[in-house]
Design an enzyme around this catalytic site. Structure first.
Site, PDB file in Angstrom:
ATOM      1  N   ASP A   1      31.825 -36.552 -32.762  1.00 47.87           N
ATOM      2  CA  ASP A   1      31.820 -35.094 -32.831  1.00 47.87           C
ATOM      3  C   ASP A   1      31.924 -34.665 -34.302  1.00 47.87           C
ATOM      4  O   ASP A   1      32.882 -35.013 -34.989  1.00 47.87           O
ATOM      5  CB  ASP A   1      33.022 -34.565 -32.026  1.00 47.87           C
ATOM      6  CG  ASP A   1      33.093 -33.054 -31.990  1.00 47.87           C
ATOM      7  OD1 ASP A   1      32.448 -32.395 -32.831  1.00 47.87           O
ATOM      8  OD2 ASP A   1      33.811 -32.523 -31.111  1.00 47.87           O
TER       9      ASP A   1
ATOM     10  N   ALA B   1      20.554 -35.973 -33.458  1.00 46.92           N
ATOM     11  CA  ALA B   1      19.581 -36.066 -32.345  1.00 46.92           C
ATOM     12  C   ALA B   1      18.435 -35.067 -32.516  1.00 46.92           C
ATOM     13  O   ALA B   1      18.658 -33.970 -33.005  1.00 46.92           O
ATOM     14  CB  ALA B   1      20.287 -35.816 -31.016  1.00 46.92           C
ATOM     15  N   PRO B   2      17.205 -35.456 -32.148  1.00 46.63           N
ATOM     16  CA  PRO B   2      16.796 -36.762 -31.579  1.00 46.63           C
ATOM     17  C   PRO B   2      16.524 -37.843 -32.626  1.00 46.63           C
ATOM     18  O   PRO B   2      15.992 -38.895 -32.307  1.00 46.63           O
ATOM     19  CB  PRO B   2      15.507 -36.395 -30.839  1.00 46.63           C
ATOM     20  CG  PRO B   2      14.936 -35.255 -31.629  1.00 46.63           C
ATOM     21  CD  PRO B   2      16.107 -34.496 -32.167  1.00 46.63           C
ATOM     22  N   GLY B   3      16.846 -37.578 -33.895  1.00 45.84           N
ATOM     23  CA  GLY B   3      16.803 -38.650 -34.888  1.00 45.84           C
ATOM     24  C   GLY B   3      15.699 -38.589 -35.916  1.00 45.84           C
ATOM     25  O   GLY B   3      15.576 -39.485 -36.752  1.00 45.84           O
ATOM     26  N   GLY B   4      14.870 -37.537 -35.894  1.00 48.67           N
ATOM     27  CA  GLY B   4      13.736 -37.457 -36.833  1.00 48.67           C
ATOM     28  C   GLY B   4      14.125 -37.601 -38.290  1.00 48.67           C
ATOM     29  O   GLY B   4      13.520 -38.379 -39.037  1.00 48.67           O
TER      30      GLY B   4
ATOM     31  N   CYS C   1      17.613 -24.432 -38.499  1.00 51.35           N
ATOM     32  CA  CYS C   1      16.268 -23.974 -38.118  1.00 51.35           C
ATOM     33  C   CYS C   1      16.335 -22.493 -37.738  1.00 51.35           C
ATOM     34  O   CYS C   1      15.826 -22.086 -36.705  1.00 51.35           O
ATOM     35  CB  CYS C   1      15.679 -24.825 -36.998  1.00 51.35           C
ATOM     36  SG  CYS C   1      16.682 -24.841 -35.512  1.00 51.35           S
TER      37      CYS C   1
ATOM     38  N   ASP D   1      25.891 -38.063 -33.164  1.00 47.53           N
ATOM     39  CA  ASP D   1      25.830 -36.802 -32.419  1.00 47.53           C
ATOM     40  C   ASP D   1      26.920 -36.770 -31.369  1.00 47.53           C
ATOM     41  O   ASP D   1      27.625 -37.746 -31.154  1.00 47.53           O
ATOM     42  CB  ASP D   1      24.438 -36.535 -31.830  1.00 47.53           C
ATOM     43  CG  ASP D   1      24.054 -35.059 -31.994  1.00 47.53           C
ATOM     44  OD1 ASP D   1      24.854 -34.197 -31.565  1.00 47.53           O
ATOM     45  OD2 ASP D   1      22.999 -34.769 -32.569  1.00 47.53           O
TER      46      ASP D   1
END
Length: 451
Positions: free
Chosen positions: A317, A268-271, A388, A290
């Site tokens: 999960d 998520a969110p799928g980029g 990140c 997700d």
């Protein structure tokens, strides 16, 4: 400032209390408030966003200013008064467009409206003193204590500064801190498998959007001067995806082939999932997973908007073994949950919520997910591990732990990266991007191949 029946400063107060007292993420609190009041003029929306983000970003410096001029310290103030004062000090210190007298008056009115009639003289006195005296305020000295100096100047908690100076040195740390406070345009990925960058650029410019090329990748653009992404034709038609360049590099490095089976464990969110699907030109399957219905809903919205026929979303999960997937995937993406230090520039509240216990728990969670990811990669398949963050124990240390315990080896990233990102480590198989040093968010990527 009341326009269209909405008191913008009251709305700012509500958003800040939601973030500070309820632990909501800043980008979500701001987005929800602006969605609720969609009719607000562009100028008001920009004012609300700027004051909320700015107050959060500069909170440590603002608190230093308040503590220097107020008899009651910030941590002893009532939450409502504290947030009224913080947002007012942000306007006094960083926004020339609002007269000081208006800032003080509006803050006093808001305190009264919220039931703190007896604190009006206090709010008024503190803010008028600050507006008069702030030019003469002494800040901590760099020579005496560089950590304290960085902390107040760049509004960063001292424990993080100490860590980064140890890991990256004083000069790089200052670049990182300065970059977090810079205004950033929104970065988008053009879906070149269906549209040309030129056509997308033209469509955006026709709607008054300012478009610049983003660094490192030819299909990445930076956009600004628009009211809402949801009103842009290129977005509605699924020609663009909001995504940072650092995250686009994951699909470049993964290098999927038409017909591959890809599992994206924390999608998520799928980029990244959509990018992999685009690189495979509609062939093969990307299994975007997700942990919750809500997160999978976000992926599904993007799949539908972009008509990505080879991407499917499901609730799964990542820490729980999925026997169906054992040794099945050509490529597994493990963009694991992390401390998020690399995106503090976009989510400033992250820096105020750091604890060493959270840090330890996150490393354990990451290892659990990497352990599962390893089981899904077929012989000679690929695992791309990314975060990140810029924390070494989540990045390099986890990478070394993985190599020691699993039948994988690192593979050079250089064939997939623009030359300006080539380094000693990319030749080995991993890349640490640092804000202010590179032209992206802070991000880590390693590429493993199963032996």
């Amino acid at each position: 400032m009341t326009i269209s029946g909405v008191n913008t400063r009251e709305l700012i107060l509500e958003i800040l209390l939601q973030i500070e007292e309820e632990g909501e993420h800043s980008h979500i609190a701001i987005r929800n408030a602006l969605s609720k009041y969609q009719f607000l003029p562009k100028q008001d929306r920009a004012f609300i966003t700027r004051v909320c983000e700015g107050t959060l970003e500069y909170q440590i410096r603002i608190d230093y200013i308040l503590d220097s001029f107020s008899k009651v310290t910030v941590n002893k103030m009532k939450p409502v008064i504290r947030e009224i004062l913080r947002s007012a000090v942000y306007q006094l210190e960083f926004m020339d467009s609002v007269p000081d007298s208006a800032v003080c008056n509006e803050a006093v009115k808001l305190a009264q409206k919220k039931g703190f009639y007896n604190l009006k003289p206090f709010v008024n006195g503190v803010l008028r003193t600050i507006s008069r005296e702030i030019k003469h305020l002494e800040y901590p000295s760099r020579e005496e204590n560089v950590v304290r100096y960085f902390s107040v100047k760049y509004s960063m908690p001292e424990p993080l500064i100490i860590r980064w100076i140890q890991d990256y040195g004083e000069e790089k740390t200052e670049k990182i801190l300065a970059d977090f406070l810079k205004e950033k345009p929104l970065t988008i990925r053009c879906r070149t498998y269906r549209n040309s960058v030129e056509d997308i650029k033209k469509s955006l410019e026709e709607q008054g959007v300012t478009v610049e090329p983003a660094p490192y990748l030819p299909y990445a653009l930076q956009i600004s001067e628009f009211n809402h992404i949801l009103t842009l034709d290129a977005f509605i038609k699924g020609q663009i995806q909001v995504q940072d360049v650092s995250s686009m590099l994951v699909a470049e490095i993964a290098d999927p082939k038409k017909g591959d089976y890809v599992i994206d464990l924390c999608a998520a969110p799928g980029g990244k999932s959509l990018h992999m699907g685009d690189k495979m030109e509609g062939y093969g399957v990307v299994d975007a997973r997700d942990i919750s219905e809500y997160k999978v809903g976000l992926i599904e919205e993007n799949i539908q908007r972009t008509d990505s026929i080879n991407v499917q979303a499901k609730v799964q999960d990542a820490t729980v073994f999925d026997v169906e997937s054992e040794c099945k995937a050509d490529i597994v993406l493990a963009d694991v949950p992390c401390s998020g230090y690399g995106v503090i520039g976009k989510k400033p509240e992250i820096k105020y919520r750091v604890t060493s216990q959270k840090q330890d728990e996150i490393v354990i969670l990451q290892r659990t997910i990497l352990n599962r990811a390893a089981e899904y990669v077929k012989s000679r398949g690929v695992l791309v591990f990314s975060t990140c963050t810029i924390a070494k124990e989540e990045n390099e240390e986890n990478m070394m732990w993985f190599l020691k315990n699993y039948p994988f080896k690192l593979e050079s990233l250089d064939p997939y990266l623009p030359e300006e990102l080539h380094s000693e480590t990319t030749k080995l198989g991993y890349l640490q991007l640092l804000p202010g040093v590179h032209k992206t968010d802070g991000f880590f990527i390693a590429k493993f191949r199963r032996k």
